[in-house]
Write an enzyme that holds these catalytic residues in place. Sequence first.
Site, mmCIF file in Angstrom:
data_model
loop_
_atom_site.group_PDB
_atom_site.id
_atom_site.type_symbol
_atom_site.label_atom_id
_atom_site.label_comp_id
_atom_site.label_asym_id
_atom_site.label_seq_id
_atom_site.Cartn_x
_atom_site.Cartn_y
_atom_site.Cartn_z
ATOM 1 N N HIS A 185 22.789 73.101 79.908
ATOM 2 C CA HIS A 185 22.008 73.301 81.124
ATOM 3 C C HIS A 185 21.078 74.499 80.992
ATOM 4 O O HIS A 185 19.857 74.357 81.021
ATOM 5 C CB HIS A 185 22.943 73.470 82.330
ATOM 6 C CG HIS A 185 22.212 73.664 83.621
ATOM 7 N ND1 HIS A 185 22.731 74.381 84.670
ATOM 8 C CD2 HIS A 185 20.993 73.235 84.036
ATOM 9 C CE1 HIS A 185 21.864 74.388 85.672
ATOM 10 N NE2 HIS A 185 20.808 73.694 85.311
ATOM 11 N N HIS A 213 16.492 75.214 80.976
ATOM 12 C CA HIS A 213 15.861 76.383 81.613
ATOM 13 C C HIS A 213 15.217 77.328 80.601
ATOM 14 O O HIS A 213 14.015 77.620 80.678
ATOM 15 C CB HIS A 213 16.899 77.147 82.429
ATOM 16 C CG HIS A 213 17.266 76.499 83.709
ATOM 17 N ND1 HIS A 213 16.741 76.883 84.929
ATOM 18 C CD2 HIS A 213 18.121 75.485 83.988
ATOM 19 C CE1 HIS A 213 17.249 76.149 85.894
ATOM 20 N NE2 HIS A 213 18.095 75.286 85.350
ATOM 21 N N HIS A 218 17.048 67.530 82.590
ATOM 22 C CA HIS A 218 17.593 68.512 83.523
ATOM 23 C C HIS A 218 18.272 67.831 84.697
ATOM 24 O O HIS A 218 19.352 68.256 85.131
ATOM 25 C CB HIS A 218 16.493 69.446 84.031
ATOM 26 C CG HIS A 218 16.992 70.461 85.008
ATOM 27 N ND1 HIS A 218 16.819 70.339 86.374
ATOM 28 C CD2 HIS A 218 17.698 71.606 84.833
ATOM 29 C CE1 HIS A 218 17.382 71.365 86.978
ATOM 30 N NE2 HIS A 218 17.919 72.157 86.073
ATOM 31 N N ASN A 237 22.182 68.513 85.807
ATOM 32 C CA ASN A 237 22.222 69.520 86.873
ATOM 33 C C ASN A 237 22.759 68.982 88.187
ATOM 34 O O ASN A 237 23.652 69.577 88.797
ATOM 35 C CB ASN A 237 20.834 70.117 87.102
ATOM 36 C CG ASN A 237 20.845 71.151 88.215
ATOM 37 O OD1 ASN A 237 21.361 72.266 88.058
ATOM 38 N ND2 ASN A 237 20.300 70.787 89.374
ATOM 39 N N ILE A 256 15.630 74.215 90.132
ATOM 40 C CA ILE A 256 16.867 74.830 90.613
ATOM 41 C C ILE A 256 17.852 74.896 89.454
ATOM 42 O O ILE A 256 17.741 74.117 88.498
ATOM 43 C CB ILE A 256 17.489 74.056 91.806
ATOM 44 C CG1 ILE A 256 18.675 74.817 92.367
ATOM 45 C CG2 ILE A 256 17.883 72.666 91.374
ATOM 46 C CD1 ILE A 256 18.388 76.207 92.860
#
Length: 939
Positions: A597, A602, A789, A793, A939
Site C-alpha cells: 500500500h 503512495h 491502489h 486500499n 486517501i
Amino acid sequence: MLHSPIDQKPFPAMFTAQPSPCTLSSSTIQHVPTVRRSETITGGGRRIGGFTRQKANNVPGFQSTVQSKHQPIRTVISSEGAKLVEKSQGSNGSLASSSVSGGMEVRAAVTIRRKMKENITDKLEDQWESFMNGIGRGILLQLISEDIDPITRSGKSAESYVRGFPKPSNHPFVVEYAANFRVPNDFGRPGAILITNFLDKEFYLVEIVVHNFSPEPQFFPANTWIHSRKDNPESRIIFKNQAYLPSQTPDGIKDLRREDLLSIRGNGKGERKMHERIYDYAPYNDLGNPDKSDELARPSLGGNEQPYPRRCRTGRRPTKKDPLSESRIEKPHPIYVPRDEAFEEIKQNTFSAGRLKALLHNLIPLISSTLSSSDNPFTCFSEIDKLYNDGVLLKDEDQKDVIKNQFLTNLMNQVFTVGGRLLKYEIPAVIKRDRFAWLRDNEFARQALAGVNPVNIELLKELPILSKLDPAVYGPPESAITRELIEQELFGMSVEKALEDKRLFILDYHDMLLPFIEGMNSLPGRKAYASRTIFFYTPTGILRPIIIELSLPPSSNSPRKKHVFVHGHDATTHWIWKQAKAHVCSNDAGIHQLVNHWLRTHACMEPYIIATHRQLSSMHPIYKLLHPHMRYTLEINALARQGLINGGGIIEACFSPGKYSMEISSAAYKSLWRFDTEALPADLVRRGMAVEDPSMPCGVKLAIEDYPYAADGLLIWSAIKELVASYVDHYYSDPSSITSDVELQAWWNEIKNKGHFDKRDETWWPNLGTKEDLSSILTIMIWVASGQHAAINFGQYPFGGYVPNRPTLMRKLIPGEGDPAYEKFLLNPVHTFLSSLPTQLQATKIMAVQDTLSTHSPDEEYLHQLHNVQSTSIKDPEVLKLFEKFSAKLEDIERTINERNRNIALKNRSGAGIPPYELLLPSSGPGVTGRGIPNSISI
C-alpha cells in the site's frame, strides 16, 4: 464594521491619479458584460504591460467540487459558457463580435470559487475584494496571443482589469466577474493569460472564458489558487485548453511555456512557504523527531544503506540533534505541499479537517479515556461484538470536551447514536453475512486471492524452499517445510504431481521479516515470527492452507528456530493452528500496509507527480493525460508523514514492526521493487500466478482462473492500456516524435535519476524511444494510481475492521509444551487467543484509521468519469471520443464484474456468507463502500 477602503487599502501608486467609478452594477452585469474601460498594449518577455510576470507560487487543486448531485463545478460552468456562445452568434453560426476603430472588443468571463464555510472575517474580506474588483483594482488580466509581434518578437498582448461586481452562478459558491479587452484586428488567437492578483489574499480561479474570437469561445481552464502579489510579485500563467508538443508550441507563447516550467522547479534552497507552488525532491528525513525524544529518532530513508523513493521537498531547518534530519511540523499545523496539491474544501471537511484530523486527533483520545488505563485485552468475543452492537460508552466529562469543539460535535453526530454518547462501528463486510467466516481455513485462503492484500501469493515452483538470507547470520537456508509434510496434506497426490499441475502456492514473508524479528520482539507488547504459508489448490477448485512455518532468528544455543504447524484434528492442535494463522495475518497486514500500500502506490507515485510538474508543461498532452491521476496524492502523503508513518505514529503504534516499520519498507524497496513489474500482467507472471499467452486479451493466462483481484484487474488494465495507446498514437504520429520531445525525455530521465535516485543504475528501467515504450510506462503509472491502489486500499475496513480476522499485531508467541503459558492455554484457549491480539485501545485505534482510509470523499473523481474530467482541459474532439469510449468500456466492465459475483461456480466471490468481490468496480458513492476506483491516490 467595514472601514473605508480608500483609508485602509491604498491603491498602487500607478493608479492613484485615475478615477475609480464602478462602470457596472450587479443588476446590469450579464454573463459576458461589456465594460467601458479597456486597453490595448503590445509586448512580451518577462515584463508585459509594465508588470513583472510571476514564478508559479500557487496551487492547483480544484478538480471538481461536487454539487448536490456530485456534478463538477467546471462542468456547470462549461455548459453555461456554451449557452452563452449561442447568444453571441448569428443564425449562421458566425461570431457577432463588433469591430471598432483600431481593433475589436473582446469579452472575458472570470469564474472564481469562494469558500463554502465562511466566518465573519471571510465575509468582510469578500466584500472588500468585490469592491476592489468592481472598481477595477483587484485582478489584472493580460491576454497573450499565439502570434508573434514583429517588433517585440514576443506574443502580442492586451490587458484589462476585472471590473464590475460579481454575478452569482448556478453553483452556490461560484461567482463570475467580467473583463473587456480591445485587441488589434490582427491579434490572432489567444494562447495564454497572465493574472496578477492585487488583492490581499489568494483566490481560487476556476476558469476564464474569452469570447468574440471566431469561431468559438476560448477556454482557459485554471482550477488553481492565484497568490497575492504581496506574497509573490510575479504573475500566474494560464494556458488555453489546447495540447501542444514542445515542437508545436506557437511562437507567441514559447517563452511562457519555458518560464512557467522554470518557476515550478524552484532552486532547491530555503523553506517552502504555504502559498508557493514549487516541486522539488528530498529524502524521507522527516519521519523522526530526535529533538523531542531519543525514542523518536528515526533513520533517514534515501541513500545506499536504506534506499527509498524521493518525496516533495519542504526545506525546513534541520533538527538540533541530527543535522541530516529535517525538523517536523506537528499536528494540527499544516505541512507544505505545492499549493494546488492541497485538499479542496469538501475533501478537507471529510478527511483533513474532518475524519482524518478530528477522528485521529480528537476521537482516539476520547476513546482512550473510556477504556481502562491499563489498556486491557479483549477477554471474550462478545467484547469485540459490542463495538458494533452496543458501541463505546463515553463518560460525561468526555461529552463536555466534545461539545467545546463545534466541528467535532458535528462529526460525533454522524458516528454516535443515543444522544451522542455511543460510538458505534459499522459491521465489517467480512463478518456481516457470516460472523464465523473468519474462523474457516477456506476463508483464510480466499482472502489471499480476494481480500485486501491479494498481491503476495505466489506459485510454489520447487522444493526445497530456500532462503536468500546470509546463512552465517540467519542459519541454514532450508525451510523446515519438507516434501513429506506437504505430501501428507495432498489427499494422495504426489508432490511432483502437485508441482507439475501448479497446485501448490506460497505466502512467503520469511526473508522480508526475519532480519527485523529480534528487534520487533524486543518492543513492549510485540511478538512476531517470520512466516511461510503453503496452500493447496484442490481439484474441486478450493484453495486451502496446509502448512504454516513460523521462524525466529537463530541463537547460540538454538541455531534453528523453525516451527511447523498443520491443521490437526484434535482440540489442542486446532487452537494452535488458529494462533499460527493469526500470526500469518499479522505479517500479511504489516507487509500490505508498509510495502504494497504505502511503498508501491503512495511513495512510488510521488516522484512521478513531481517530475510531471517540473518537466511537462501543462500544455503537454502527457501532462493532460496524467493530471487527473495526480490529484491529492502529495497532500495525503504529507499527512501520512505527519501522523501515520512517522516515529510514534499510528502505524508504529498499531502494527507489529513498530519503530522498524519504515526500515522494512525500505528493505522491500531495495530488494523487491522494480518499475517494469508494477505492470499487472508482469507482476502476475513474476509471481507465477499467470503465464504468458498471446492468445489471451492481456497476453497472460491465470494459474487460478477464480482469482478475483487478477481477473477483474486485467479488465481494468486492458481498458487503461487501450486508452493510453490510442491517446499516444494520436499525438505522436511521427516515428521520431518520442525521442525529439525534449520535455518528455527530461521527464523520464528525472523520474529515474532524481525521483528514484537510489535505483537509477538498474538495468530494468524501460527505454523511452517508441510509442509502445511510452504507452507501457504511462499504463503502469495510471494503473498504480487507480486500479492497484483501489484494490489494496478500500477493503481495509471491510476486512480489517474485525480484529480477529486480520490482527495488525500479535502480543504473544505460541506457547509450546513446557512453557509456563502452555497450561493456561489448555485451560482457556479462547483467552490465550484473544490476549495475543491487539488490546482494546490498539484495536479501536486501528479500526478508526482503517475506517478513515477506506472512505471515499464526496468529491471523489472516479476512473469511469475521466471523460468529464478531461473535457475541460482537452479541446480535441477526437481525443474526447477516446475518453468517452473508455468510460463506456468501464461501464461494461462493471456489468461483467457484477455477473461474475453472481456466478455460483466462482467460489472465491460467491457462496453462502461470501461478500462479493467489488474492490475493482469502477463506480462508488461516498463513504465506506468497499468498491470504486478513484482516478488518483487520494486517501
